[in-house]
Design an enzyme around this catalytic site. Sequence first.
Site, PDB file in Angstrom:
ATOM      1  N   SER A   1      -7.015   2.078 -13.149  1.00 64.92           N
ATOM      2  CA  SER A   1      -8.064   2.380 -12.163  1.00 64.92           C
ATOM      3  C   SER A   1      -9.384   2.524 -12.916  1.00 64.92           C
ATOM      4  O   SER A   1      -9.391   2.723 -14.143  1.00 64.92           O
ATOM      5  CB  SER A   1      -7.742   3.716 -11.480  1.00 64.92           C
ATOM      6  OG  SER A   1      -8.863   4.218 -10.779  1.00 64.92           O
TER       7      SER A   1
ATOM      8  N   TYR B   1      -5.102  12.325 -10.554  1.00 64.43           N
ATOM      9  CA  TYR B   1      -5.189  10.856 -10.530  1.00 64.43           C
ATOM     10  C   TYR B   1      -5.950  10.355 -11.759  1.00 64.43           C
ATOM     11  O   TYR B   1      -5.506   9.459 -12.466  1.00 64.43           O
ATOM     12  CB  TYR B   1      -5.888  10.417  -9.233  1.00 64.43           C
ATOM     13  CG  TYR B   1      -5.911   8.920  -9.004  1.00 64.43           C
ATOM     14  CD1 TYR B   1      -4.817   8.272  -8.443  1.00 64.43           C
ATOM     15  CD2 TYR B   1      -7.032   8.157  -9.339  1.00 64.43           C
ATOM     16  CE1 TYR B   1      -4.834   6.902  -8.231  1.00 64.43           C
ATOM     17  CE2 TYR B   1      -7.061   6.791  -9.125  1.00 64.43           C
ATOM     18  CZ  TYR B   1      -5.955   6.163  -8.559  1.00 64.43           C
ATOM     19  OH  TYR B   1      -5.974   4.802  -8.356  1.00 64.43           O
TER      20      TYR B   1
HETATM   21  P1  NAP Z   1      -1.166   1.550  -1.496  1.00 67.73           P
HETATM   22  O1  NAP Z   1      -1.138   0.480  -0.479  1.00 67.73           O
HETATM   23  O2  NAP Z   1      -1.177   2.979  -1.076  1.00 67.73           O
HETATM   24  O3  NAP Z   1       0.017   1.275  -2.519  1.00 67.73           O
HETATM   25  C1  NAP Z   1       0.583   2.262  -3.308  1.00 67.73           C
HETATM   26  C2  NAP Z   1       2.041   1.932  -3.477  1.00 67.73           C
HETATM   27  O4  NAP Z   1       2.653   2.894  -4.343  1.00 67.73           O
HETATM   28  C3  NAP Z   1       2.775   1.968  -2.157  1.00 67.73           C
HETATM   29  O5  NAP Z   1       3.587   0.832  -2.043  1.00 67.73           O
HETATM   30  C4  NAP Z   1       3.591   3.242  -2.257  1.00 67.73           C
HETATM   31  O6  NAP Z   1       4.808   3.181  -1.568  1.00 67.73           O
HETATM   32  C5  NAP Z   1       3.837   3.329  -3.747  1.00 67.73           C
HETATM   33  N1  NAP Z   1       4.204   4.699  -4.054  1.00 67.73           N
HETATM   34  C6  NAP Z   1       3.491   5.824  -3.813  1.00 67.73           C
HETATM   35  N2  NAP Z   1       4.221   6.902  -4.097  1.00 67.73           N
HETATM   36  C7  NAP Z   1       5.432   6.448  -4.528  1.00 67.73           C
HETATM   37  C8  NAP Z   1       6.626   7.085  -4.950  1.00 67.73           C
HETATM   38  N3  NAP Z   1       6.772   8.399  -4.972  1.00 67.73           N
HETATM   39  N4  NAP Z   1       7.663   6.300  -5.308  1.00 67.73           N
HETATM   40  C9  NAP Z   1       7.567   4.969  -5.269  1.00 67.73           C
HETATM   41  N5  NAP Z   1       6.477   4.307  -4.866  1.00 67.73           N
HETATM   42  C10 NAP Z   1       5.413   5.046  -4.501  1.00 67.73           C
HETATM   43  O7  NAP Z   1      -2.448   1.410  -2.385  1.00 67.73           O
HETATM   44  P2  NAP Z   1      -2.937   0.271  -3.395  1.00 67.73           P
HETATM   45  O8  NAP Z   1      -4.386   0.353  -3.395  1.00 67.73           O
HETATM   46  O9  NAP Z   1      -2.280  -1.027  -3.118  1.00 67.73           O
HETATM   47  O10 NAP Z   1      -2.439   0.871  -4.784  1.00 67.73           O
HETATM   48  C11 NAP Z   1      -1.728   0.130  -5.754  1.00 67.73           C
HETATM   49  C12 NAP Z   1      -2.097   0.624  -7.125  1.00 67.73           C
HETATM   50  O11 NAP Z   1      -3.454   0.319  -7.376  1.00 67.73           O
HETATM   51  C13 NAP Z   1      -1.960   2.135  -7.314  1.00 67.73           C
HETATM   52  O12 NAP Z   1      -1.446   2.422  -8.587  1.00 67.73           O
HETATM   53  C14 NAP Z   1      -3.393   2.620  -7.207  1.00 67.73           C
HETATM   54  O13 NAP Z   1      -3.602   3.824  -7.889  1.00 67.73           O
HETATM   55  C15 NAP Z   1      -4.121   1.453  -7.862  1.00 67.73           C
HETATM   56  N6  NAP Z   1      -5.549   1.355  -7.551  1.00 67.73           N
HETATM   57  C16 NAP Z   1      -5.973   1.054  -6.298  1.00 67.73           C
HETATM   58  C17 NAP Z   1      -7.343   0.943  -6.062  1.00 67.73           C
HETATM   59  C18 NAP Z   1      -7.905   0.586  -4.711  1.00 67.73           C
HETATM   60  O14 NAP Z   1      -9.129   0.530  -4.588  1.00 67.73           O
HETATM   61  N7  NAP Z   1      -7.115   0.320  -3.689  1.00 67.73           N
HETATM   62  C19 NAP Z   1      -8.247   1.156  -7.090  1.00 67.73           C
HETATM   63  C20 NAP Z   1      -7.770   1.463  -8.348  1.00 67.73           C
HETATM   64  C21 NAP Z   1      -6.419   1.546  -8.566  1.00 67.73           C
HETATM   65  P3  NAP Z   1       5.091   4.135  -0.294  1.00 67.73           P
HETATM   66  O15 NAP Z   1       3.834   4.172   0.505  1.00 67.73           O
HETATM   67  O16 NAP Z   1       6.214   3.476   0.399  1.00 67.73           O
HETATM   68  O17 NAP Z   1       5.423   5.476  -0.854  1.00 67.73           O
END
Ligand code: NAP
Length: 261
Positions: free
Chosen positions: A153, A166
Amino acid sequence: MPAIGVWMGILDRFRLDGRLALVTGAAGGLGAAIAVALAEAGASVACHGNRRAADETAERIRALGRDAASFAADLGAADGADRLYEAVAAKMGAPEILVNNAGMIYRDEAENYSAEAWMQVVQVNLNSVFRLSQLAGRAMLERRRGKIINIASLLAFQGGIRVPAYAASKGGVAQLTKALANEWAGRNVQVNAIAPGYFRTENTSALQKDETRSRQILDRIPAGRWGEPEDLAGAAVFLASPAGDYVTGEVLVVDGGWMAR
Ligand code: NAP
């Protein structure tokens, strides 16, 4: 691998035919976009989901003519990574590409942040990333070929506001990426991270809904827009493919220019 430039054209070096990838958090958001992109490049994909099953992503991949299956595991549980890895290895084999994408965010003032929330965020975002990398890494080292991509991130570099666990866990992911890269580069296992900027997913829904924060964020992004999940696909395929064989220990920012500002 054939000698570069002898017969493999540059676009062929981005292909992933015959490779098996495991993508965590692949039910939606960035994980689904990465899983589909790897499959478009030729990989079979083990798609992990948690509360939401990754069946739909696996279905999209099978429609592309690639092998895919979905697996459920809570990576917040101490044995979640072990259970996931064992299930994938038993059904599809040892992954040659691991994308540690699953992650969670919990917002509160640092002075009120609960110990339970802290432990849960660190467990999902950092401890499980290490354990899955260790399990998948052992088989990669034996085979002398493998790719690990950790989704970090911008908060691997910046502190953020009201998200201390985080920021700490993503900073840890960036350092873990370099630590593993150092140990494993000599055995042809590359470990890199992608640091996404602000992408439109569930993870950022609170920010998107907050008009003031949303405007402040947009004002700072030189590209003038939020990222869409597909904006991450090219970086993921590059780092998963032979085209990136000499890239390791890198934290690649994909952020529309945010960090350059
Ligand atoms: P998201 O749609 O909320 O995806 C997060 C994923 O992680 C979901 O599939 C969720 O599954 C899974 N997860 C959360 N808790 C979990 C647990 N206890 N066990 C197993 N799986 C778990 O958000 P996203 O933006 O696509 O995030 C993906 C990655 O990118 C994350 O690591 C996030 O920190 C990173 N990121 C995102 C952004 C952004 O702007 N969107 C920016 C920087 C970094 P469930 O919902 O089924 O629990």
